[in-house]
Design an enzyme around this catalytic site. Structure first.
Site, PDB file in Angstrom:
ATOM      1  N   SER A  18       0.860  -1.176   0.000  1.00  0.00           N
ATOM      2  CA  SER A  18       0.000   0.000   0.000  1.00  0.00           C
ATOM      3  C   SER A  18       0.902   1.233   0.000  1.00  0.00           C
ATOM      4  O   SER A  18       1.830   1.293  -0.797  1.00  0.00           O
ATOM      5  CB  SER A  18      -0.935  -0.063   1.208  1.00  0.00           C
ATOM      6  OG  SER A  18      -1.833   1.010   1.171  1.00  0.00           O
ATOM      7  N   HIS A  46      -2.910  -1.131  -3.066  1.00  0.00           N
ATOM      8  CA  HIS A  46      -4.081  -0.255  -2.920  1.00  0.00           C
ATOM      9  C   HIS A  46      -3.955   0.880  -3.919  1.00  0.00           C
ATOM     10  O   HIS A  46      -3.068   1.716  -3.800  1.00  0.00           O
ATOM     11  CB  HIS A  46      -4.152   0.323  -1.496  1.00  0.00           C
ATOM     12  CG  HIS A  46      -4.471  -0.715  -0.464  1.00  0.00           C
ATOM     13  ND1 HIS A  46      -4.160  -0.577   0.864  1.00  0.00           N
ATOM     14  CD2 HIS A  46      -5.069  -1.937  -0.569  1.00  0.00           C
ATOM     15  CE1 HIS A  46      -4.568  -1.640   1.540  1.00  0.00           C
ATOM     16  NE2 HIS A  46      -5.103  -2.484   0.684  1.00  0.00           N
ATOM     17  N   ASP A 136      -4.187  -4.406   6.320  1.00  0.00           N
ATOM     18  CA  ASP A 136      -4.700  -5.297   5.264  1.00  0.00           C
ATOM     19  C   ASP A 136      -3.588  -6.303   4.956  1.00  0.00           C
ATOM     20  O   ASP A 136      -2.411  -5.950   4.871  1.00  0.00           O
ATOM     21  CB  ASP A 136      -5.045  -4.458   4.010  1.00  0.00           C
ATOM     22  CG  ASP A 136      -5.781  -5.302   2.973  1.00  0.00           C
ATOM     23  OD1 ASP A 136      -6.236  -6.411   3.320  1.00  0.00           O
ATOM     24  OD2 ASP A 136      -5.904  -4.842   1.823  1.00  0.00           O
TER      25      ASP A 136
END
Ligand SMILES: C[S@@+](CC[C@H](N)C(=O)[O-])C[C@H]1O[C@@H](n2cnc3c(N)ncnc32)[C@H](O)[C@@H]1O
Length: 678
Positions: A18, A46, A136
């Site tokens: 990310s 992401h 995540d």
């Protein structure tokens, strides 16, 4: 029958990243080759759902394996890197990657892909968690681990945003953590059936391709800086950006241009050394510095010595100076108690810093009160006031090659380490540890960390990256750059053996305040408290030691240096001190290492009663001394005159170049004008 063995992967690797993920993803993909080509790789980063992503293009510039942007379901093939699209989730079946829109508000695309890979690939699934905020990937990694697969994470210290790798590490799910460029090798080893969970092979250096090597060699030749210690990918990115803006496609052609055209070289230099800076950059971190460091230092130490390493064009240095000056004023202390050594490898930036003239916009972070207190308005902008300026000594210093300062109370080095390789970062941090007195402070940039040296420091403010050196901490001495004849260029510098013996004997003895000076009279290193004998003048900074000496010392010192470099013999003389009751004995002696010679200028303050006064030493001796001083003075004046005429010549050349630039700008304007008419 169709041969599927070459396209059916043996393993499925799901990489989650990310914030701060581009660099580690690029490094990881650059090292995925060899045995790793038997696996398929899915990258879940992401990404914004509303913008088309450049990620596949960026990765394919460095990855030996083909990179494919997924926009709909695709069969899984070995040796391919798939990039998941933003705003979607990808499910990993046994032989197909299935793309579906993310449920609204679902930000757990990494967990989703990893869970499905665990279900269909079992112990042949591999999870890799790279830089990112949040957690995540934690549950997905748990599923892969539960299915008997392998879980690896980026070392949090190497991640710009460490919370994602920290989350999986904290949950005890990671079998191996490493730098991103090492993970490719670990995937390779895992596919060969080797046990990578505990050890397994790791490269000690990131891979270097032919183009990086050529780039580093050219930059080193042109700029005299060892660029092999900077992150190759960052260097390449800057070079490619410059090439794109010039419309040059071949790197070889561009590098030839850099070698031939000093102006292009200068532009690139500014770009690769990344001189971006601001006053009070990260204001909250500076507030914490004032509270955690500046205030306590005034309780403990006087005078204070601060080293602002990589100071760029000086905004950061003046911000520090303001914090110290304000605290000094609150306590009724003189500003002369504070000495700030501000260093950078880029001379052009230092010239701006030394000039201390900034636009109102650049000084906006100070606010109107501070600006009015410490700067004064001129036609061209705001110029730093004399009080603040005199606290600072700007000087050229390559922290990778030149020896560190010593007995420092606070080292500030922000936003330089992020551009260096891991090894170079540790060496620079080793220099800082060496420079700092016991229980003294280090202030780094927001995404920089201590790595292996962390046990040597206490953390005062983790977010602001403020640390305090523990009492007995000392770095591995092999890592500290020892004094070499600096400013000779990197090749000569590297060829020259370090002056270790001279340095060590000086340090072990009582370290008389001394300066190491090269043949061009440039300052190479400051030993002990020599800074108190220095004084900063005004005007153009030449980098020569004469910029830093009080006026009465300049001529005798220049003459003595000349003599020492000419004869190789030591010499000494006595000059008047700053007040009438003191004189200063200056000793100048050669420091020879192989074919390289520097000079060591030492200062000794002597009370006037013990000096060579006529009654004590006799009239003849006094006259001899006076004659020697006059002679030195004369020789110094001659040197000064020839130096000034050289400077005038240089200024003249600069003016000619500026003139040419104006001329060519003029021509360009003419041609644009003509184009507008046609
Ligand atoms: C991004 S700027 C940081 C400026 C400032 N510290 C800040 O955080 O705002 C990086 C600076 O590091 C300097 N630098 C790069 N390599 C260096 C080296 N080997 N020694 C000293 N300074 C270096 C560059 O010239 C540049 O001015």
């Amino acid at each position: 029958m169709e041969d599927t063995s070459s396209t059916a992967p043996t393993h499925m690797v799901v990489v989650g990243a990310s914030a701060g993920g581009l660099q580690p993803l690029t490094e990881l993909c650059a090292t995925l080759d060899g045995e790793a080509a038997r696996a398929a790789v899915l990258v879940v980063q992401h990404l914004s759902p509303s913008h088309p992503t450049l990620l596949p293009n960026l990765l394919s510039q460095h990855a030996p394996l083909p990179v494919r942007a997924l926009d709909s379901d695709e069969p899984i093939e070995a040796g391919a890197i798939y990039v998941a699209p933003g705003g979607h989730v990808v499910s990993v079946d046994r032989d197909t990657l299935r793309v579906a829109e993310s449920p609204p508000g679902d930000l757990r695309s990494i967990d989703h892909a990893m869970r499905s890979a665990a279900a269909s690939w079992g112990d042949r699934a591999v999870a890799v968690i790279l830089s990112g905020s949040g957690n995540d990937g934690k549950e997905g990694a748990r599923a892969i681990r539960g299915a008997g697969g392998l879980v690896m994470a980026q070392e949090p210290d190497t991640a710009e945003f460490p919370s994602m790798p920290e989350a999986v590490l904290g949950a005890g799910l990671v079998q191996r953590s490493a730098s991103p460029w090492q993970i490719g090798d670990l995937v390779d080893a895992h596919l060969r059936g080797m046990e990578v969970a505990l050890d397994g092979p790791l490269r000690s250096e990131p891979p270097e391709d032919a183009s990086t090597k050529r780039l580093v060699e050219t930059l080193e030749r042109v700029f005299g800086i060892d660029f092999s210690r900077y992150k190759a990918l960052t260097l390449q990115r800057r070079v490619h950006r410059r090439m794109a803006s010039l419309g040059v496609r071949s790197e070889v052609e561009f590098l030839e241009r850099v070698e031939d055209d000093p102006r292009e070289a200068e532009r690139l230099y500014g770009d690769v050394l990344i001189g971006v800076t601001e006053a009070f950059r990260d204001p909250g971190h500076f507030r914490s510095l004032a509270r955690e460091v500046v205030e306590p230092l005034f309780e403990e130490a006087q005078p204070l010595r601060v080293w602002d390493c990589a100071c760029a064009s000086g905004e950061e240095t003046y911000s520090l100076a303001i914090l110290f000056a304000e605290e000094a004023e609150r306590r009724g202390r003189p500003l002369s108690d504070i000495r700030i050594f501000a260093t950078d490898v880029r001379e052009k930036a230092l010239e701006v810093a030394a000039e201390g003239l900034y636009s109102a916009e650049a000084l906006a972070p100070l606010g109107p009160e501070r600006r009015a207190r410490w700067f004064r308005e001129e036609a061209a902008g705001w110029r730093v006031g004399q009080e603040l300026r005199e606290m600072i000594l700007f000087t050229s210093h390559d922290v990778l090659a030149d020896p560190p300062f010593t007995r420092i109370d606070l080292v500030v080095c922000r936003n330089l380490l992020i551009y260096l390789t891991g090894e170079a970062q540790q060496s620079v941090l080793g220099s800082f540890m060496f420079a700092l007195d016991s229980q003294r402070y280090l202030f780094l940039g927001p995404s920089e960390s201590l790595g292996e040296l962390a046990p040597g420091f206490d953390v005062l403010d983790r977010r602001a990256r403020i640390f305090r050196k523990r009492a007995a901490s000392m770095p591995d001495r092999r890592r500290i750059p020892l004094p070499t004849p600096a400013h000779l260029g990197p090749r000569a510098r590297r060829a020259a053996p370090p002056l270790q013996d001279a340095y060590e004997s000086l340090l072990q003895a009582y370290v008389p305040p001394s300066l190491m000076i090269d043949r061009e009279h440039k300052l190479v290193h400051v030993f002990g408290d020599a800074a108190r004998f220095l004084q900063l003048g005004t005007g153009r900074v030449t980098g020569r030691v004469t910029d830093l000496l009080p006026r009465p010392m300049v001529a005798p010192v220049v003459a003595s240096l000349q003599q020492v470099f000419r004869t190789g013999e030591p010499t000494s003389l006595v000059v008047d001190g700053p007040d009438a009751s003191k004189r200063i004995e200056l000793g100048v002696r050669p420091l020879v290492s192989g074919e390289h010679v520097n000079a060591l200028l030492s200062f000794r303050q002597i009370a006037i009663e013990t000096t060579a006064e006529p009654e004590v030493m006799g009239r003849t001796k006094a006259l001899e001394l006076e004659l020697e001083r006059t002679r030195s003075h004369l020789q110094g004046m001659i040197e000064q005159l020839s130096a000034s005429s050289e400077e005038l010549r240089a200024t003249n050349e600069e003016l000619t170049v500026s003139n040419e630039e104006l001329q060519s700008a003029n021509e360009e304007l003419h041609s644009v004008n003509e184009e507008l008419y046609t």
